[in-house]
Design a protein around this motif. Structure first.
Motif, mmCIF file in Angstrom:
data_model
loop_
_atom_site.group_PDB
_atom_site.id
_atom_site.type_symbol
_atom_site.label_atom_id
_atom_site.label_comp_id
_atom_site.label_asym_id
_atom_site.label_seq_id
_atom_site.Cartn_x
_atom_site.Cartn_y
_atom_site.Cartn_z
ATOM 1 N N LYS A 199 47.154 44.124 51.846
ATOM 2 C CA LYS A 199 45.539 43.617 51.314
ATOM 3 C C LYS A 199 44.898 44.891 50.782
ATOM 4 C CE LYS A 199 42.114 40.469 53.284
ATOM 5 N NZ LYS A 199 41.272 41.081 52.697
ATOM 6 N N TYR A 200 44.764 45.842 51.886
ATOM 7 C CA TYR A 200 44.141 47.094 51.612
ATOM 8 C C TYR A 200 44.993 47.645 49.835
ATOM 9 C CZ TYR A 200 41.887 51.776 51.657
ATOM 10 O OH TYR A 200 41.620 52.622 51.496
ATOM 11 N N HIS A 258 45.389 44.389 42.174
ATOM 12 C CA HIS A 258 46.852 43.811 42.957
ATOM 13 C C HIS A 258 48.263 44.744 41.877
ATOM 14 C CE1 HIS A 258 45.585 40.369 44.173
ATOM 15 N NE2 HIS A 258 44.167 40.473 43.872
ATOM 16 N N ASN A 270 45.488 45.692 47.698
ATOM 17 C CA ASN A 270 45.631 45.135 46.517
ATOM 18 C C ASN A 270 43.865 44.847 46.153
ATOM 19 O OD1 ASN A 270 47.548 43.954 45.965
ATOM 20 N ND2 ASN A 270 47.613 42.935 47.613
ATOM 21 N N ASP A 271 42.913 45.058 47.506
ATOM 22 C CA ASP A 271 41.411 45.111 47.093
ATOM 23 C C ASP A 271 40.683 46.528 47.380
ATOM 24 O OD1 ASP A 271 42.032 42.523 48.473
ATOM 25 O OD2 ASP A 271 41.112 43.429 50.375
#
Length: 532
Positions: A416-417, A424, A419-420
């Motif tokens: 998630k880190y 992506h 992607n953020d």
């Protein structure tokens, strides 16, 4: 054709060809000639004497003979022949004395005539009652003229036979190649066998072959054997080709044809009743094949309507009926030249069905390729190339309790880190690179699945804890090498494993749950280490 029936047919086919080969080796020669010296006009005998129902004697005067011609030729059909010149025997065609038949067969007789002969006679004895009324025509010609005339007259028969055999061979080759690419029924195989034997039988019956083959007894034996062996594969092909929901009728025809081959062969080789006298059984089974073709046409029409295959079968039935009628007339009535028409009809039928059968198989190959693509899409995760959750669930349902099977589960930290922070695209690359490392370590011995966004698992059968732990250490080593020099999010793969144990697990899902527990412990340990 059921597998057991196919095996029986294969055995009969091998035995039949062995017997045909032996018949040519041991059935004897075509004729015996007593003339020491060898040199188209039709000759009419001066008189014909009917010695008995089976024996006729033909007498010729030397005044009829033309000095420029040196050979006497005539065609005999299962008849013994003796030729005398001035009372001295110069030629004989006798019954065979082997187990392969007592008939002299059918073919041309060529007798070389010496100069100065005042008269000669021909004695012909029918071996079977069916050939008593055969009309014998006599010709006088030069050396080699018979071969030329026979070759010219046999061109249509030889062409049809060659094309039949070539189509049969091509169908067999096509089946051998196509079945490797897609799962397909044996219909093409059966039709290829039928077509090849049809070509061999037609070639065997050609007049040129009748003239050239020395042992006409063996040729006659081979002809009957081939036609008996053709019935079963044709019935089996019709069942496969029409795709009707029945196998009993075709299997009954096949079994009856097997019995026909066995019984007729035994009767023939023991001398009780030769093929010529039992051939009506074979002709009856051939008629059963035609009736079965009509039956499958009606069944297919009821199920599918007037589709392309029904129309092809209708045309095929019409052609076969005409060809069968013509061929039976040629055999039983003696219209010799009409059998060529029948063979052209059979060739037309073979071409028609071969084209349709190969077209159908090509459609199946195309459908098989599409199905394979759909199966790949249904079972594989396209971004990583691993098997997907659907494939894993199917495996788990089919292998609920698989002893000595290990399940290793994986989860990616900090996805998630990634992607953020980096987008992506970077997250997708993180997933794909991690999947490559997992596959590199575990796929040689197991199967790897992507069962969630960043969740993976590997299934290894017959696994031991020492081997799994050694593989996990190798995964950590590859992970460290991958992370060397990376400035963005490093790869961190949390893992855990469990081996199916009947004391703890009712099924493989419970084994995976135990592996997940260890995997989350590892995940927390990695995060704790990163915080230090």
């Amino acid at each position: 054709m059921k597998k057991s029936v196919s095996i029986v047919y294969g055995v009969l086919l091998v035995i039949g060809f062995i017997l045909m080969a032996l018949s040519f080796a041991f059935a004897g020669k075509k004729n015996t000639s007593f003339a020491e010296d060898s040199r188209r006009i039709e000759l009419q005998p001066d008189r014909v004497v009917e010695v008995s129902e089976d024996v006729r004697e033909y007498y010729f005067d030397s005044n009829q003979m033309q000095s420029e011609f040196s050979e006497l030729t005539f065609f005999s059909v299962h008849q013994c022949v003796e030729v005398y010149a001035d009372g001295e025997q110069i030629y004989s065609l006798e019954k065979s004395s082997t187990v392969f038949g007592r008939t002299p067969g059918t073919g041309w007789n060529t007798i070389q005539l010496q100069e100065g002969v005042k008269s000669f006679s021909v004695r012909i004895e029918a071996v079977y009652p069916a050939v008593r009324d055969h009309v014998t025509r006599f010709y006088q010609e030069n050396d080699g003229q018979m071969v030329y005339q026979t070759m010219r007259g046999s061109v249509p028969e030889i062409m049809v036979s060659t094309v039949d055999g070539a189509i049969g061979i091509m169908l067999l080759i096509y089946y051998a190649i196509a079945r490797r690419k897609v799962k397909m029924g044996p219909g093409i195989l059966y039709f290829g066998i039928f077509t090849l034997m049809m070509g061999m039988w037609s070639m065997n019956e050609a007049e040129l072959v009748a003239y050239m083959v020395k042992s006409r007894t063996a040729a006659s034996y081979a002809g009957y054997m081939l036609i008996m062996l053709m019935i079963a594969p044709f019935a089996a092909f019709l069942q496969e080709f029409s795709e009707v929901e029945e196998k009993y009728i075709s299997n009954i025809i096949c079994i009856c044809s097997f019995a026909n081959v066995l019984v007729c062969t035994v009767l023939h080789m023991t001398g009780i009743c030769e093929f010529k006298n039992t051939v009506f059984c074979t002709h009856f089974l051939m008629a059963c094949d035609l009736l079965y073709l009509l039956y499958v046409i009606l069944q297919r029409y009821r199920a599918r309507g007037m589709d392309r295959r029904v129309r092809v079968c209708i045309w095929g039935l019409v052609i076969l009926l005409v060809s069968y009628a013509v061929d039976m007339s040629a055999y039983y009535i003696g219209w010799r030249r009409t059998d060529v028409i029948g063979r052209f009809g059979f060739l037309l039928f073979i071409c028609l069905l071969a084209r349709e059968a190969t077209a159908v198989s090509m459609e199946k190959i195309d459908e098989g390729r599409k199905a394979e693509i759909y199966r790949e899409l249904a079972e594989h995760d396209m971004p990583t190339g691993l098997y997907n959750r659907n494939a894993y669930d199917e495996w788990a349902s089919e292998n609920a309790r698989d002893r000595e099977t290990a399940i290793v589960t994986f989860d990616l930290n900090d996805l998630k880190y990634c992607n953020d922070t980096f987008g992506h695209a970077a997250g997708d690359k993180y997933i794909q690179d991690a999947a490559k490392l997992i596959a590199e370590v575990f796929e040689p011995a197991g199967v790897c699945y992507r069962i969630g966004g960043d969740e993976f698992c590997a299934v290894i059968r017959h696994a031991r804890s020492e081997w799994v732990e050694e593989r996990l250490r190798r995964l950590e080593c590859l992970e460290r090498k991958y992370n060397e020099g990376k400035t963005d999010v490093p790869m961190r793969i949390a893992y855990g494993y469990a081996i199916f144990d009947e004391q703890y697990d009712k099924n493989m899902e419970e084994t995976r749950n135990r592996a997940d527990v260890k995997m989350y412990e590892k995940k927390r340990a990695i995060k704790a280490e990163e915080r230090k």
